[in-house]
Design a protein around this motif. Structure first.
Motif, PDB file in Angstrom:
ATOM      1  N   LYS A 157       6.090  -3.455   0.093  1.00 58.57           N
ATOM      2  CA  LYS A 157       6.952  -2.986  -0.990  1.00 58.57           C
ATOM      3  C   LYS A 157       6.351  -3.298  -2.356  1.00 58.57           C
ATOM      4  O   LYS A 157       5.820  -4.379  -2.581  1.00 58.57           O
ATOM      5  CB  LYS A 157       8.335  -3.628  -0.886  1.00 58.57           C
ATOM      6  CG  LYS A 157       9.124  -3.194   0.343  1.00 58.57           C
ATOM      7  CD  LYS A 157      10.513  -3.812   0.352  1.00 58.57           C
ATOM      8  CE  LYS A 157      11.298  -3.347   1.578  1.00 58.57           C
ATOM      9  NZ  LYS A 157      12.663  -3.940   1.607  1.00 58.57           N
ATOM     10  N   VAL A 167       6.915   2.122  -1.207  1.00 58.89           N
ATOM     11  CA  VAL A 167       6.554   1.457   0.042  1.00 58.89           C
ATOM     12  C   VAL A 167       5.304   2.089   0.657  1.00 58.89           C
ATOM     13  O   VAL A 167       5.051   3.282   0.497  1.00 58.89           O
ATOM     14  CB  VAL A 167       7.699   1.471   1.078  1.00 58.89           C
ATOM     15  CG1 VAL A 167       8.889   0.684   0.574  1.00 58.89           C
ATOM     16  CG2 VAL A 167       8.102   2.897   1.437  1.00 58.89           C
ATOM     17  N   PRO A 203      11.966   0.770  -4.950  1.00 59.08           N
ATOM     18  CA  PRO A 203      10.648   0.247  -4.569  1.00 59.08           C
ATOM     19  C   PRO A 203       9.774   1.318  -3.918  1.00 59.08           C
ATOM     20  O   PRO A 203      10.260   2.144  -3.130  1.00 59.08           O
ATOM     21  CB  PRO A 203      10.978  -0.861  -3.570  1.00 59.08           C
ATOM     22  CG  PRO A 203      12.383  -1.262  -3.889  1.00 59.08           C
ATOM     23  CD  PRO A 203      13.068  -0.007  -4.349  1.00 59.08           C
ATOM     24  N   TYR A 224       6.572  -2.428   6.240  1.00 61.54           N
ATOM     25  CA  TYR A 224       6.536  -1.864   4.895  1.00 61.54           C
ATOM     26  C   TYR A 224       5.938  -2.878   3.919  1.00 61.54           C
ATOM     27  O   TYR A 224       6.327  -4.042   3.907  1.00 61.54           O
ATOM     28  CB  TYR A 224       7.942  -1.506   4.408  1.00 61.54           C
ATOM     29  CG  TYR A 224       8.481  -0.188   4.914  1.00 61.54           C
ATOM     30  CD1 TYR A 224       7.737   0.993   4.799  1.00 61.54           C
ATOM     31  CD2 TYR A 224       9.753  -0.116   5.481  1.00 61.54           C
ATOM     32  CE1 TYR A 224       8.230   2.196   5.250  1.00 61.54           C
ATOM     33  CE2 TYR A 224      10.262   1.095   5.937  1.00 61.54           C
ATOM     34  CZ  TYR A 224       9.494   2.245   5.822  1.00 61.54           C
ATOM     35  OH  TYR A 224       9.988   3.438   6.265  1.00 61.54           O
TER      36      TYR A 224
END
Length: 413
Positions: free
Chosen positions: A21, A11, A9, A19
């Motif tokens: 994502k 971020v 992912p 975060y």
């Protein structure tokens, strides 16, 4: 169709969510497009930063925030995955991310004069084959058209539309929290976690548990106070009015065949054709700031005066007619400006501001996305105004109207 996911992912650090994502490649590709990256160069709150000096956040950060809220809705709200297949989830995520790409520089002043709807411009950018956004979306048949239909509220995906644009949606939940954070105003602090926990999706529409009504009441009042204390702040309006009248003067001069002594071809192209997308994406706050710098040396008195004022933060004076008691002063100002065409056109304005805490649900409409529905433990459903005596009383008592006059002191006219 299965949508490709990233091996790891992507971020983004964010003060509200920690975060943010990104799992899908198509979302990552959209974030990297020219049209979305342009939003980094457009302030979210335009003239509000003239009052709240830390309000420097961009429409890009808000767009990512709305996307983050959409992710939370998918993961945390009961019934969403049962009512949305993967394709519809992508429509939801992409619509949240792209809902503001059509905003112009210092957007509200820009929209007012050029008569451009940022929502329609967002839809145009999404479906236009010349944009990078469209090239990304066109890899999946009909995806661009379906996202544009959500932005335009065409009713094809009513559940997604209600989650993107209603009285309680991912857009508002992000910008209230984000604007409160960056302005330092406490009015916009909302309990997002509680709102999400109380949200239910059944039969392709959104409901809220009765146990979460207090958080909804608090959210609606927070939004109401943010409008009056932040978004409608008269000093912010006075700043944006300078920009609005610079745009207006340029437009008036161009329509009368006059030449503008500044390199502003992209703006002139948009004036001639509102949906000249190639020129439109070149417009951002930096473009306007550079334009204003050039116009401080304009031969045209109006452009020069307004541009110098913008650079020096010499703003319009204003009077609140709801509380002003000096009738003689009001009459003197109105007479002075209304009797001079230049003063009246560019250096004076009467503005009516109106806001209510809650919009009354339309009982004659089968599905009103602004109607917040409350689900009781018995599974019976009531409108929020039927369930909450506080909200019911606010429908009429919270309606507030203020009339301002703004006037700019010009010594040479």
């Amino acid at each position: 169709m299965n949508f490709e996911k990233l091996n790891r992912p992507k971020v983004f650090r964010d003060p509200l969510y920690g975060y943010i994502k990104v799992n899908y490649k198509i979302i990552s590709d959209l974030i990297d497009t020219l049209e979305l990256q342009r939003l980094r160069r457009i302030r979210q709150l335009s003239g509000v930063s003239m009052v709240f000096q830390t309000a420097e956040h961009s429409r890009f950060t808000h767009s990512l925030g709305a996307y983050a809220m959409a992710c939370l809705v998918i993961e945390e709200v009961s019934g969403v995955k049962e009512n949305m297949n993967e394709y519809e989830q992508i429509i939801f995520l992409a619509s949240a991310l792209l809902h503001d790409i059509g905003h112009g520089p210092y957007s509200h002043a820009f929209e007012h004069v050029l008569n451009i709807s940022h929502e329609e411009m967002s839809a145009q950018m999404i479906i236009s084959p010349i944009t990078e956004v469209n090239k990304v979306l066109s890899k999946c048949q009909d995806l661009a058209l379906d996202i544009a239909s959500v932005i335009r509220h065409q009713g094809k995906y009513p559940l997604i539309e209600s989650l993107i644009s209603s009285q309680l949606d991912v857009d508002r939940m992000d910008y209230l929290s984000r604007d409160a954070y960056f302005t330092g105003a406490t009015y916009g602090n909302i309990d997002r976690n509680r709102l999400l926990r109380s949200m239910i999706v059944e039969n392709n529409r959104v409901y809220f548990r009765a146990s979460g009504v207090h958080s909804i009441e608090s959210y609606l009042m927070s939004r109401y106070h943010m409008y009056w204390q932040v978004y409608y702040h008269p000093t912010a309006r006075a700043y944006e009015l300078l920009l609005q009248n610079i745009y207006k003067r340029i437009k008036d001069l161009v329509l009368s065949g006059k030449k503008i002594e500044a390199n502003i071809d992209s703006l002139l192209n948009v004036l001639k054709n509102n949906y000249d997308i190639k020129s439109y994406v070149e417009l951002d706050d930096a473009y306007v700031n550079g334009m204003v710098k050039q116009l401080t040396k304009s031969d045209d008195f109006v452009l020069r005066e307004l541009s110098l004022a913008l650079e020096k933060r010499k703003l319009y004076s204003f009077m609140n007619l709801n509380i002003e008691t000096d009738v003689e002063k009001i009459d003197t100002i109105m007479t002075k400006y209304k009797n001079n065409e230049i003063l009246f056109s560019y250096f004076y304005e009467e503005t009516k501001l109106s806001q209510a805490a809650y919009l009354h649900a339309n009982a004659n409409q089968e599905y009103d996305i602004n109607d917040i529905k409350i689900m009781l433990p018995t599974h019976d459903v009531l409108s929020l105004e039927e369930y909450s005596p506080i909200i019911n009383s606010l429908i009429s008592s919270s309606v507030k109207n203020i009339i301002y006059i703004f006037y700019f002191e010009v010594s040479n006219v």
